[in-house]
Design a protein around this motif. Sequence first.
Motif, PDB file in Angstrom:
ATOM      1  N   GLU A  87     106.462 -88.413  58.937  1.00  0.00           N
ATOM      2  CA  GLU A  87     106.085 -89.770  58.543  1.00  0.00           C
ATOM      3  C   GLU A  87     105.448 -90.517  59.720  1.00  0.00           C
ATOM      4  O   GLU A  87     104.430 -91.200  59.576  1.00  0.00           O
ATOM      5  CB  GLU A  87     107.319 -90.523  58.047  1.00  0.00           C
ATOM      6  CG  GLU A  87     107.020 -91.950  57.599  1.00  0.00           C
ATOM      7  CD  GLU A  87     108.282 -92.720  57.237  1.00  0.00           C
ATOM      8  OE1 GLU A  87     108.131 -93.847  56.744  1.00  0.00           O
ATOM      9  OE2 GLU A  87     109.389 -92.199  57.457  1.00  0.00           O
ATOM     10  N   LEU A  88     106.045 -90.367  60.903  1.00  0.00           N
ATOM     11  CA  LEU A  88     105.496 -91.013  62.090  1.00  0.00           C
ATOM     12  C   LEU A  88     104.113 -90.456  62.428  1.00  0.00           C
ATOM     13  O   LEU A  88     103.213 -91.197  62.843  1.00  0.00           O
ATOM     14  CB  LEU A  88     106.443 -90.830  63.276  1.00  0.00           C
ATOM     15  CG  LEU A  88     107.772 -91.590  63.188  1.00  0.00           C
ATOM     16  CD1 LEU A  88     108.686 -91.198  64.332  1.00  0.00           C
ATOM     17  CD2 LEU A  88     107.542 -93.094  63.179  1.00  0.00           C
ATOM     18  N   ASN A  89     103.933 -89.153  62.259  1.00  0.00           N
ATOM     19  CA  ASN A  89     102.618 -88.558  62.501  1.00  0.00           C
ATOM     20  C   ASN A  89     101.550 -89.185  61.612  1.00  0.00           C
ATOM     21  O   ASN A  89     100.430 -89.463  62.042  1.00  0.00           O
ATOM     22  CB  ASN A  89     102.662 -87.045  62.242  1.00  0.00           C
ATOM     23  CG  ASN A  89     103.248 -86.267  63.404  1.00  0.00           C
ATOM     24  OD1 ASN A  89     103.325 -86.773  64.514  1.00  0.00           O
ATOM     25  ND2 ASN A  89     103.674 -85.046  63.159  1.00  0.00           N
ATOM     26  N   THR A 114      97.388 -84.311  64.168  1.00  0.00           N
ATOM     27  CA  THR A 114      98.821 -84.460  64.338  1.00  0.00           C
ATOM     28  C   THR A 114      99.566 -83.377  63.568  1.00  0.00           C
ATOM     29  O   THR A 114     100.776 -83.405  63.460  1.00  0.00           O
ATOM     30  CB  THR A 114      99.298 -85.836  63.830  1.00  0.00           C
ATOM     31  OG1 THR A 114      98.854 -85.994  62.485  1.00  0.00           O
ATOM     32  CG2 THR A 114      98.746 -86.944  64.680  1.00  0.00           C
ATOM     33  N   GLU A 115      98.822 -82.426  63.044  1.00  0.00           N
ATOM     34  CA  GLU A 115      99.372 -81.305  62.296  1.00  0.00           C
ATOM     35  C   GLU A 115     100.191 -81.781  61.102  1.00  0.00           C
ATOM     36  O   GLU A 115     101.193 -81.202  60.731  1.00  0.00           O
ATOM     37  CB  GLU A 115     100.203 -80.406  63.228  1.00  0.00           C
ATOM     38  CG  GLU A 115      99.356 -79.867  64.378  1.00  0.00           C
ATOM     39  CD  GLU A 115     100.094 -78.876  65.243  1.00  0.00           C
ATOM     40  OE1 GLU A 115     101.199 -78.464  64.867  1.00  0.00           O
ATOM     41  OE2 GLU A 115      99.553 -78.504  66.287  1.00  0.00           O
ATOM     42  N   ALA A 116      99.756 -82.881  60.527  1.00  0.00           N
ATOM     43  CA  ALA A 116     100.361 -83.370  59.300  1.00  0.00           C
ATOM     44  C   ALA A 116      99.305 -84.149  58.569  1.00  0.00           C
ATOM     45  O   ALA A 116      98.499 -84.830  59.161  1.00  0.00           O
ATOM     46  CB  ALA A 116     101.556 -84.281  59.606  1.00  0.00           C
ATOM     47  N   SER A 117      99.267 -84.042  57.271  1.00  0.00           N
ATOM     48  CA  SER A 117      98.253 -84.750  56.504  1.00  0.00           C
ATOM     49  C   SER A 117      98.792 -86.073  56.023  1.00  0.00           C
ATOM     50  O   SER A 117      99.985 -86.331  56.044  1.00  0.00           O
ATOM     51  CB  SER A 117      97.832 -83.906  55.300  1.00  0.00           C
ATOM     52  OG  SER A 117      98.941 -83.696  54.467  1.00  0.00           O
ATOM     53  N   THR A 118      97.890 -86.930  55.573  1.00  0.00           N
ATOM     54  CA  THR A 118      98.302 -88.224  55.048  1.00  0.00           C
ATOM     55  C   THR A 118      97.416 -88.612  53.894  1.00  0.00           C
ATOM     56  O   THR A 118      96.250 -88.283  53.861  1.00  0.00           O
ATOM     57  CB  THR A 118      98.223 -89.321  56.143  1.00  0.00           C
ATOM     58  OG1 THR A 118      98.645 -90.552  55.592  1.00  0.00           O
ATOM     59  CG2 THR A 118      96.817 -89.497  56.663  1.00  0.00           C
ATOM     60  N   THR A 119      97.996 -89.274  52.943  1.00  0.00           N
ATOM     61  CA  THR A 119      97.228 -89.809  51.827  1.00  0.00           C
ATOM     62  C   THR A 119      97.134 -91.301  52.015  1.00  0.00           C
ATOM     63  O   THR A 119      98.145 -91.968  52.140  1.00  0.00           O
ATOM     64  CB  THR A 119      97.929 -89.507  50.491  1.00  0.00           C
ATOM     65  OG1 THR A 119      98.105 -88.107  50.395  1.00  0.00           O
ATOM     66  CG2 THR A 119      97.120 -90.026  49.331  1.00  0.00           C
ATOM     67  N   VAL A 120      95.937 -91.802  52.086  1.00  0.00           N
ATOM     68  CA  VAL A 120      95.726 -93.221  52.349  1.00  0.00           C
ATOM     69  C   VAL A 120      94.787 -93.795  51.319  1.00  0.00           C
ATOM     70  O   VAL A 120      93.740 -93.232  51.048  1.00  0.00           O
ATOM     71  CB  VAL A 120      95.133 -93.439  53.759  1.00  0.00           C
ATOM     72  CG1 VAL A 120      94.918 -94.908  54.002  1.00  0.00           C
ATOM     73  CG2 VAL A 120      96.049 -92.856  54.813  1.00  0.00           C
ATOM     74  N   LYS A 121      95.167 -94.903  50.765  1.00  0.00           N
ATOM     75  CA  LYS A 121      94.273 -95.624  49.860  1.00  0.00           C
ATOM     76  C   LYS A 121      94.040 -97.000  50.436  1.00  0.00           C
ATOM     77  O   LYS A 121      94.965 -97.662  50.867  1.00  0.00           O
ATOM     78  CB  LYS A 121      94.904 -95.742  48.462  1.00  0.00           C
ATOM     79  CG  LYS A 121      95.054 -94.402  47.755  1.00  0.00           C
ATOM     80  CD  LYS A 121      95.634 -94.606  46.390  1.00  0.00           C
ATOM     81  CE  LYS A 121      95.783 -93.279  45.637  1.00  0.00           C
ATOM     82  NZ  LYS A 121      96.353 -93.458  44.309  1.00  0.00           N
ATOM     83  N   SER A 122      92.815 -97.398  50.442  1.00  0.00           N
ATOM     84  CA  SER A 122      92.487 -98.716  50.953  1.00  0.00           C
ATOM     85  C   SER A 122      91.949 -99.576  49.828  1.00  0.00           C
ATOM     86  O   SER A 122      91.010 -99.216  49.151  1.00  0.00           O
ATOM     87  CB  SER A 122      91.434 -98.613  52.062  1.00  0.00           C
ATOM     88  OG  SER A 122      91.046 -99.896  52.445  1.00  0.00           O
ATOM     89  N   THR A 123      92.594-100.721  49.658  1.00  0.00           N
ATOM     90  CA  THR A 123      92.114-101.660  48.640  1.00  0.00           C
ATOM     91  C   THR A 123      91.161-102.660  49.257  1.00  0.00           C
ATOM     92  O   THR A 123      90.617-103.513  48.590  1.00  0.00           O
ATOM     93  CB  THR A 123      93.302-102.417  48.007  1.00  0.00           C
ATOM     94  OG1 THR A 123      94.000-103.092  49.055  1.00  0.00           O
ATOM     95  CG2 THR A 123      94.229-101.478  47.300  1.00  0.00           C
ATOM     96  N   GLY A 124      90.977-102.541  50.589  1.00  0.00           N
ATOM     97  CA  GLY A 124      90.077-103.461  51.269  1.00  0.00           C
ATOM     98  C   GLY A 124      88.664-102.929  51.272  1.00  0.00           C
ATOM     99  O   GLY A 124      88.320-101.973  50.611  1.00  0.00           O
ATOM    100  N   SER A 125      87.871-103.556  52.094  1.00  0.00           N
ATOM    101  CA  SER A 125      86.451-103.242  52.138  1.00  0.00           C
ATOM    102  C   SER A 125      86.040-102.636  53.453  1.00  0.00           C
ATOM    103  O   SER A 125      84.892-102.565  53.778  1.00  0.00           O
ATOM    104  CB  SER A 125      85.643-104.517  51.919  1.00  0.00           C
ATOM    105  OG  SER A 125      85.925-105.437  52.927  1.00  0.00           O
ATOM    106  N   GLY A 126      87.006-102.201  54.225  1.00  0.00           N
ATOM    107  CA  GLY A 126      86.672-101.688  55.542  1.00  0.00           C
ATOM    108  C   GLY A 126      86.850-102.746  56.606  1.00  0.00           C
ATOM    109  O   GLY A 126      86.619-102.512  57.774  1.00  0.00           O
TER     110      GLY A 126
END
Length: 520
Positions: free
Chosen positions: A83-85, A18-30
């Motif tokens: 943000e939408l990307n 989407t030509e934009a990066s994102t930082t994602v943190k997951s507190t779950g287990s997948g």
Amino acid sequence: MLLRLIRRSYAAVRPLSTEASTTVKSTGSGGGSGITTSLEGGTSTRGRDTLGRRLLSLIYAKRSAVIAIRKWKEEGHPVRKYELNRIVRELRRHKRYKHALEVCEWMRVQDDIELLSGDYAVHLDLIAKVRGMNSAEKFFEDLPDKLKVQTTCTALLHTYVQHKDTSKAESLMEKMSECGFLKYPLPYNHMLTLYISQGQLEKVPGLIQELKKNTSPDIVTYNLELAVFASQNNVEAAEKAFLELKKAKLDPDWITFSTLTNIYIKSSLQDKAKSTLREMEKRISRKGRTAYASLVSLHTNLQSKDEVFRIWKEMKSLFRKVNDTEYSCIISSLLKLDEFGEAMNLYTEWEAGSVTKDTRIANLILAAYINRSEMENAVDFHNRMAQKGITPSCTTWELLTRGYLKQKEMDKVLEFFKKTVTSVSKWNPDAKMVRKMFHVVEEQGDIQMAEQLLVTLRHAKFVNTEIYNALLRTYVNAGKMPMIVTERMKKDNVEMDEETRKLIGITSKMTVTEVPNGVA
């Protein structure tokens, strides 16, 4: 094994951007819960109400992403393209394709949002996932020529590969070559994946040579090539490819070393396998969760019980909840290592906390009882499955069929075989099991059982000359002559062979039997 190696390699391909990066943190287990996102230019959104949180909370497909965006705007909040990307990327990561597509479609009709070719590529990929290949093709055809570029063409190619349409994929590759769109390895990786999954391994070397003329292979290319060598058990070629990727200054990943380890294990090169397995473990992290199950499987193949238990302990410490795939992997591994008691303990642990009631995991234990010739325990366990709300599958019924077949309890065999073939819309025939069933009824000379098996197989659309010959041999052993067998074969569109005619000749001199019920 080859398909599993391909899936691992292909998972590393990032087909679209989407030509934009994102930082994602997951507190779950997948498991899809406990998602915490950072979707505001790197600013932590923990505890805050954001558009990303609202869209990610739309768990049910019937809920509308467009309504959520409109409401956000009506409340006076800005809606930014980047943000939408990032939200689309996160929704795709969690396989929430419908909502991701709705966001893309909303963006497309906004006058103040300028979309790039990469945005259209993502849009096309989502259409293919939600509405199918034909709709994706229509979307591509309707794009203006200026947007039919490298990214959108690659997205369409990816769609053809996913749908295993070799003809269209090859045709598109030719057009992309004419347009100069094959200057990077991703399209070639897509085609390699298609050829390997279709068993067209003879096309792989030529495609890799073409790739090397136009661009440079990446680590995914080499991993796919190693998967082919693994299927061929070609240690020399695999080691040559590994040296080549090192010479190209590419960093091998855990998939690379997993594939090499598999090759070495199959070739009984234990020391080399242990060495590459250590290298593999250095390259895995909590982020690459699937690598841990691979580690468990490889240590199992090396008969390293202590290592299997060590990796499992590490997995439980890293992840809040172990998922079904991981439980399936560890239970299967422990059964292979003849640790039935430990496998049963982990099954009980899974059973107590599972919300999926995945029959495949229960079937592992059921199969273990049957393989151990503990049919009484197998039946008790099957009853336990029912009590726990685990729905039997075709495999469940087939396992029970096999169990009773080992004991030659043909009434039970027939009972569960009928359930096997009627539990699915189209039964995948197991010719070996059918042969064994008829072998037992032949020995017993049980013509009624043979006829009932034939009726069941007819309903399953699996009747052939071999089966009719087995039926006739049963009649020979019983000293009886079957009625209207020739007519029945014609009705079933089954041809006679030399053995059929010989058997009919033998039975024609025997005592006549009545036409069995349900066979005319």
